[in-house]
Design a protein around this motif. Structure first.
Motif, PDB file in Angstrom:
ATOM      1  N   ALA A   8      -4.540 -23.253 -53.314  1.00  0.00           N
ATOM      2  CA  ALA A   8      -3.083 -23.601 -53.358  1.00  0.00           C
ATOM      3  C   ALA A   8      -2.631 -22.086 -53.754  1.00  0.00           C
ATOM      4  N   ARG A   9      -2.813 -21.440 -54.697  1.00  0.00           N
ATOM      5  CA  ARG A   9      -2.338 -20.183 -54.947  1.00  0.00           C
ATOM      6  C   ARG A   9      -2.467 -19.296 -53.769  1.00  0.00           C
ATOM      7  N   GLU A  10      -3.191 -19.150 -52.756  1.00  0.00           N
ATOM      8  CA  GLU A  10      -3.426 -18.447 -51.719  1.00  0.00           C
ATOM      9  C   GLU A  10      -2.039 -18.831 -50.863  1.00  0.00           C
ATOM     10  N   ARG A  11      -2.056 -20.364 -50.542  1.00  0.00           N
ATOM     11  CA  ARG A  11      -1.060 -20.785 -49.666  1.00  0.00           C
ATOM     12  C   ARG A  11       0.411 -20.537 -50.380  1.00  0.00           C
ATOM     13  N   GLU A  12       0.393 -20.487 -51.607  1.00  0.00           N
ATOM     14  CA  GLU A  12       1.571 -20.285 -52.167  1.00  0.00           C
ATOM     15  C   GLU A  12       2.160 -18.942 -52.037  1.00  0.00           C
ATOM     16  N   GLN A  13       1.107 -17.844 -52.308  1.00  0.00           N
ATOM     17  CA  GLN A  13       1.445 -16.498 -51.946  1.00  0.00           C
ATOM     18  C   GLN A  13       1.758 -16.179 -50.418  1.00  0.00           C
ATOM     19  N   VAL A  14       1.137 -16.875 -49.383  1.00  0.00           N
ATOM     20  CA  VAL A  14       1.715 -16.717 -48.326  1.00  0.00           C
ATOM     21  C   VAL A  14       3.377 -17.097 -48.147  1.00  0.00           C
ATOM     22  N   LEU A  15       3.674 -18.179 -48.761  1.00  0.00           N
ATOM     23  CA  LEU A  15       5.231 -18.320 -48.871  1.00  0.00           C
ATOM     24  C   LEU A  15       5.895 -17.355 -49.405  1.00  0.00           C
ATOM     25  N   ILE A  16       5.450 -16.903 -50.510  1.00  0.00           N
ATOM     26  CA  ILE A  16       6.172 -15.780 -51.332  1.00  0.00           C
ATOM     27  C   ILE A  16       6.254 -14.479 -50.428  1.00  0.00           C
ATOM     28  N   ASP A  17       5.280 -14.156 -49.738  1.00  0.00           N
ATOM     29  CA  ASP A  17       5.327 -12.763 -49.040  1.00  0.00           C
ATOM     30  C   ASP A  17       6.598 -13.203 -47.782  1.00  0.00           C
TER      31      ASP A  17
END
Length: 144
Positions: free
Chosen positions: A126-135
Protein backbone atom coordinates in the motif's frame (compact mmCIF):
# COMPACT_ATOMS: atom_id res chain seq x y z
CA UNK A 1 6.37 17.08 9.77
CA UNK A 2 3.43 18.54 7.94
CA UNK A 3 0.64 20.59 9.44
CA UNK A 4 -2.62 21.85 8.01
CA UNK A 5 -3.66 25.28 9.19
CA UNK A 6 -7.44 25.25 8.81
CA UNK A 7 -9.42 28.46 8.45
CA UNK A 8 -12.87 28.19 9.98
CA UNK A 9 -15.92 29.48 8.16
CA UNK A 10 -18.06 32.20 9.64
CA UNK A 11 -21.22 34.02 8.59
CA UNK A 12 -19.27 36.23 6.17
CA UNK A 13 -17.44 33.41 4.38
CA UNK A 14 -20.65 31.34 4.22
CA UNK A 15 -22.42 34.35 2.68
CA UNK A 16 -19.73 34.44 -0.02
CA UNK A 17 -18.38 37.78 1.23
CA UNK A 18 -14.90 38.28 -0.16
CA UNK A 19 -12.05 39.56 2.04
CA UNK A 20 -11.02 43.20 1.82
CA UNK A 21 -8.23 44.34 -0.46
CA UNK A 22 -6.12 45.08 2.62
CA UNK A 23 -6.58 41.54 3.96
CA UNK A 24 -5.76 40.04 0.56
CA UNK A 25 -2.56 42.11 0.42
CA UNK A 26 -1.62 41.11 4.00
CA UNK A 27 -2.31 37.45 3.21
CA UNK A 28 -0.23 37.68 0.04
CA UNK A 29 2.71 39.01 2.07
CA UNK A 30 2.23 36.24 4.64
CA UNK A 31 2.08 33.60 1.87
CA UNK A 32 5.30 35.01 0.39
CA UNK A 33 6.97 34.68 3.82
CA UNK A 34 5.87 31.05 4.02
CA UNK A 35 7.19 30.37 0.52
CA UNK A 36 10.51 32.17 1.11
CA UNK A 37 11.00 30.19 4.34
CA UNK A 38 10.48 27.00 2.32
CA UNK A 39 7.64 25.71 4.50
CA UNK A 40 4.62 26.27 2.23
CA UNK A 41 3.37 23.12 0.47
CA UNK A 42 -0.20 24.09 -0.49
CA UNK A 43 -2.91 26.64 0.20
CA UNK A 44 -6.39 27.48 -1.01
CA UNK A 45 -9.55 29.23 -0.01
CA UNK A 46 -12.88 27.47 -0.36
CA UNK A 47 -16.21 28.66 -1.72
CA UNK A 48 -19.17 28.77 0.69
CA UNK A 49 -20.81 25.47 1.59
CA UNK A 50 -23.84 26.55 -0.49
CA UNK A 51 -21.74 25.53 -3.50
CA UNK A 52 -20.71 22.23 -1.94
CA UNK A 53 -22.05 18.77 -1.23
CA UNK A 54 -21.85 16.23 1.54
CA UNK A 55 -21.67 12.54 0.80
CA UNK A 56 -22.80 10.29 3.65
CA UNK A 57 -22.19 6.54 3.80
CA UNK A 58 -24.43 4.05 5.56
CA UNK A 59 -21.86 1.30 6.04
CA UNK A 60 -23.63 -1.02 3.60
CA UNK A 61 -22.07 0.42 0.47
CA UNK A 62 -24.75 3.05 -0.12
CA UNK A 63 -24.21 6.78 -0.12
CA UNK A 64 -26.42 9.83 0.07
CA UNK A 65 -25.54 13.22 -1.41
CA UNK A 66 -26.77 16.38 0.34
CA UNK A 67 -26.49 19.78 -1.31
CA UNK A 68 -25.10 22.69 0.71
CA UNK A 69 -25.43 25.02 2.48
CA UNK A 70 -24.72 23.31 5.78
CA UNK A 71 -26.19 24.67 8.99
CA UNK A 72 -23.22 24.91 11.36
CA UNK A 73 -20.91 27.53 9.78
CA UNK A 74 -18.54 27.42 12.77
CA UNK A 75 -17.79 23.76 11.98
CA UNK A 76 -16.97 24.34 8.32
CA UNK A 77 -13.67 25.03 6.58
CA UNK A 78 -13.16 28.23 4.55
CA UNK A 79 -9.55 27.66 3.54
CA UNK A 80 -6.23 26.08 4.47
CA UNK A 81 -2.47 26.06 4.24
CA UNK A 82 -0.30 22.96 4.36
CA UNK A 83 3.16 23.64 5.75
CA UNK A 84 6.22 21.50 6.40
CA UNK A 85 8.07 22.37 9.60
CA UNK A 86 10.51 20.74 12.02
CA UNK A 87 8.44 20.98 15.20
CA UNK A 88 4.85 21.57 16.33
CA UNK A 89 6.08 24.78 17.97
CA UNK A 90 7.27 26.08 14.60
CA UNK A 91 3.83 25.33 13.15
CA UNK A 92 2.18 27.26 15.99
CA UNK A 93 4.56 30.17 15.41
CA UNK A 94 3.59 30.33 11.72
CA UNK A 95 -0.09 30.14 12.65
CA UNK A 96 0.33 33.04 15.09
CA UNK A 97 1.68 35.19 12.24
CA UNK A 98 -1.45 34.90 10.06
CA UNK A 99 -2.62 38.49 9.57
CA UNK A 100 -6.10 38.15 11.04
CA UNK A 101 -7.84 40.92 12.84
CA UNK A 102 -10.36 40.29 15.58
CA UNK A 103 -12.41 37.14 15.26
CA UNK A 104 -10.22 34.97 13.03
CA UNK A 105 -9.77 31.38 14.18
CA UNK A 106 -7.28 28.83 12.90
CA UNK A 107 -7.13 25.15 13.67
CA UNK A 108 -3.74 23.47 13.41
CA UNK A 109 -3.65 19.73 12.72
CA UNK A 110 -0.68 17.50 12.04
CA UNK A 111 -0.92 15.52 8.80
CA UNK A 112 -0.44 11.75 9.06
CA UNK A 113 2.77 10.40 7.57
CA UNK A 114 3.20 6.82 6.36
CA UNK A 115 5.53 6.19 9.31
CA UNK A 116 2.66 6.94 11.72
CA UNK A 117 1.03 3.62 10.79
CA UNK A 118 2.32 0.13 11.67
CA UNK A 119 3.13 -2.15 8.71
CA UNK A 120 0.21 -4.46 9.49
CA UNK A 121 -2.14 -1.50 8.92
CA UNK A 122 -0.33 0.33 6.11
CA UNK A 123 1.39 -2.50 4.26
CA UNK A 124 4.57 -2.08 2.20
CA UNK A 125 2.47 -2.74 -0.93
CA UNK A 126 0.00 0.00 0.00
CA UNK A 127 2.91 2.38 0.76
CA UNK A 128 4.40 1.65 -2.66
CA UNK A 129 1.06 2.29 -4.41
CA UNK A 130 0.68 5.56 -2.50
CA UNK A 131 4.22 6.64 -3.40
CA UNK A 132 3.40 6.10 -7.09
CA UNK A 133 0.43 8.45 -6.69
CA UNK A 134 2.50 11.06 -4.83
CA UNK A 135 5.19 10.95 -7.52
CA UNK A 136 2.52 11.39 -10.22
CA UNK A 137 1.03 14.39 -8.41
CA UNK A 138 4.46 16.00 -8.12
CA UNK A 139 5.05 15.50 -11.86
CA UNK A 140 1.70 17.12 -12.67
CA UNK A 141 2.42 20.07 -10.37
CA UNK A 142 5.86 20.51 -11.96
CA UNK A 143 4.22 20.61 -15.42
CA UNK A 144 2.03 23.56 -14.41
Amino acid sequence: MRFMMIVRSDEKTEAGELPSRELIEAMSRYNEELAKAGVLLAMDGLHPSSKGFRVSFDGAGRSTVTDGPFAEAKELIAGYWVIQVKTPEEAVEWARRVPYGDGGVLELRQVFEATDFPEEVFTPEAREREQVLIDELKRKQADH
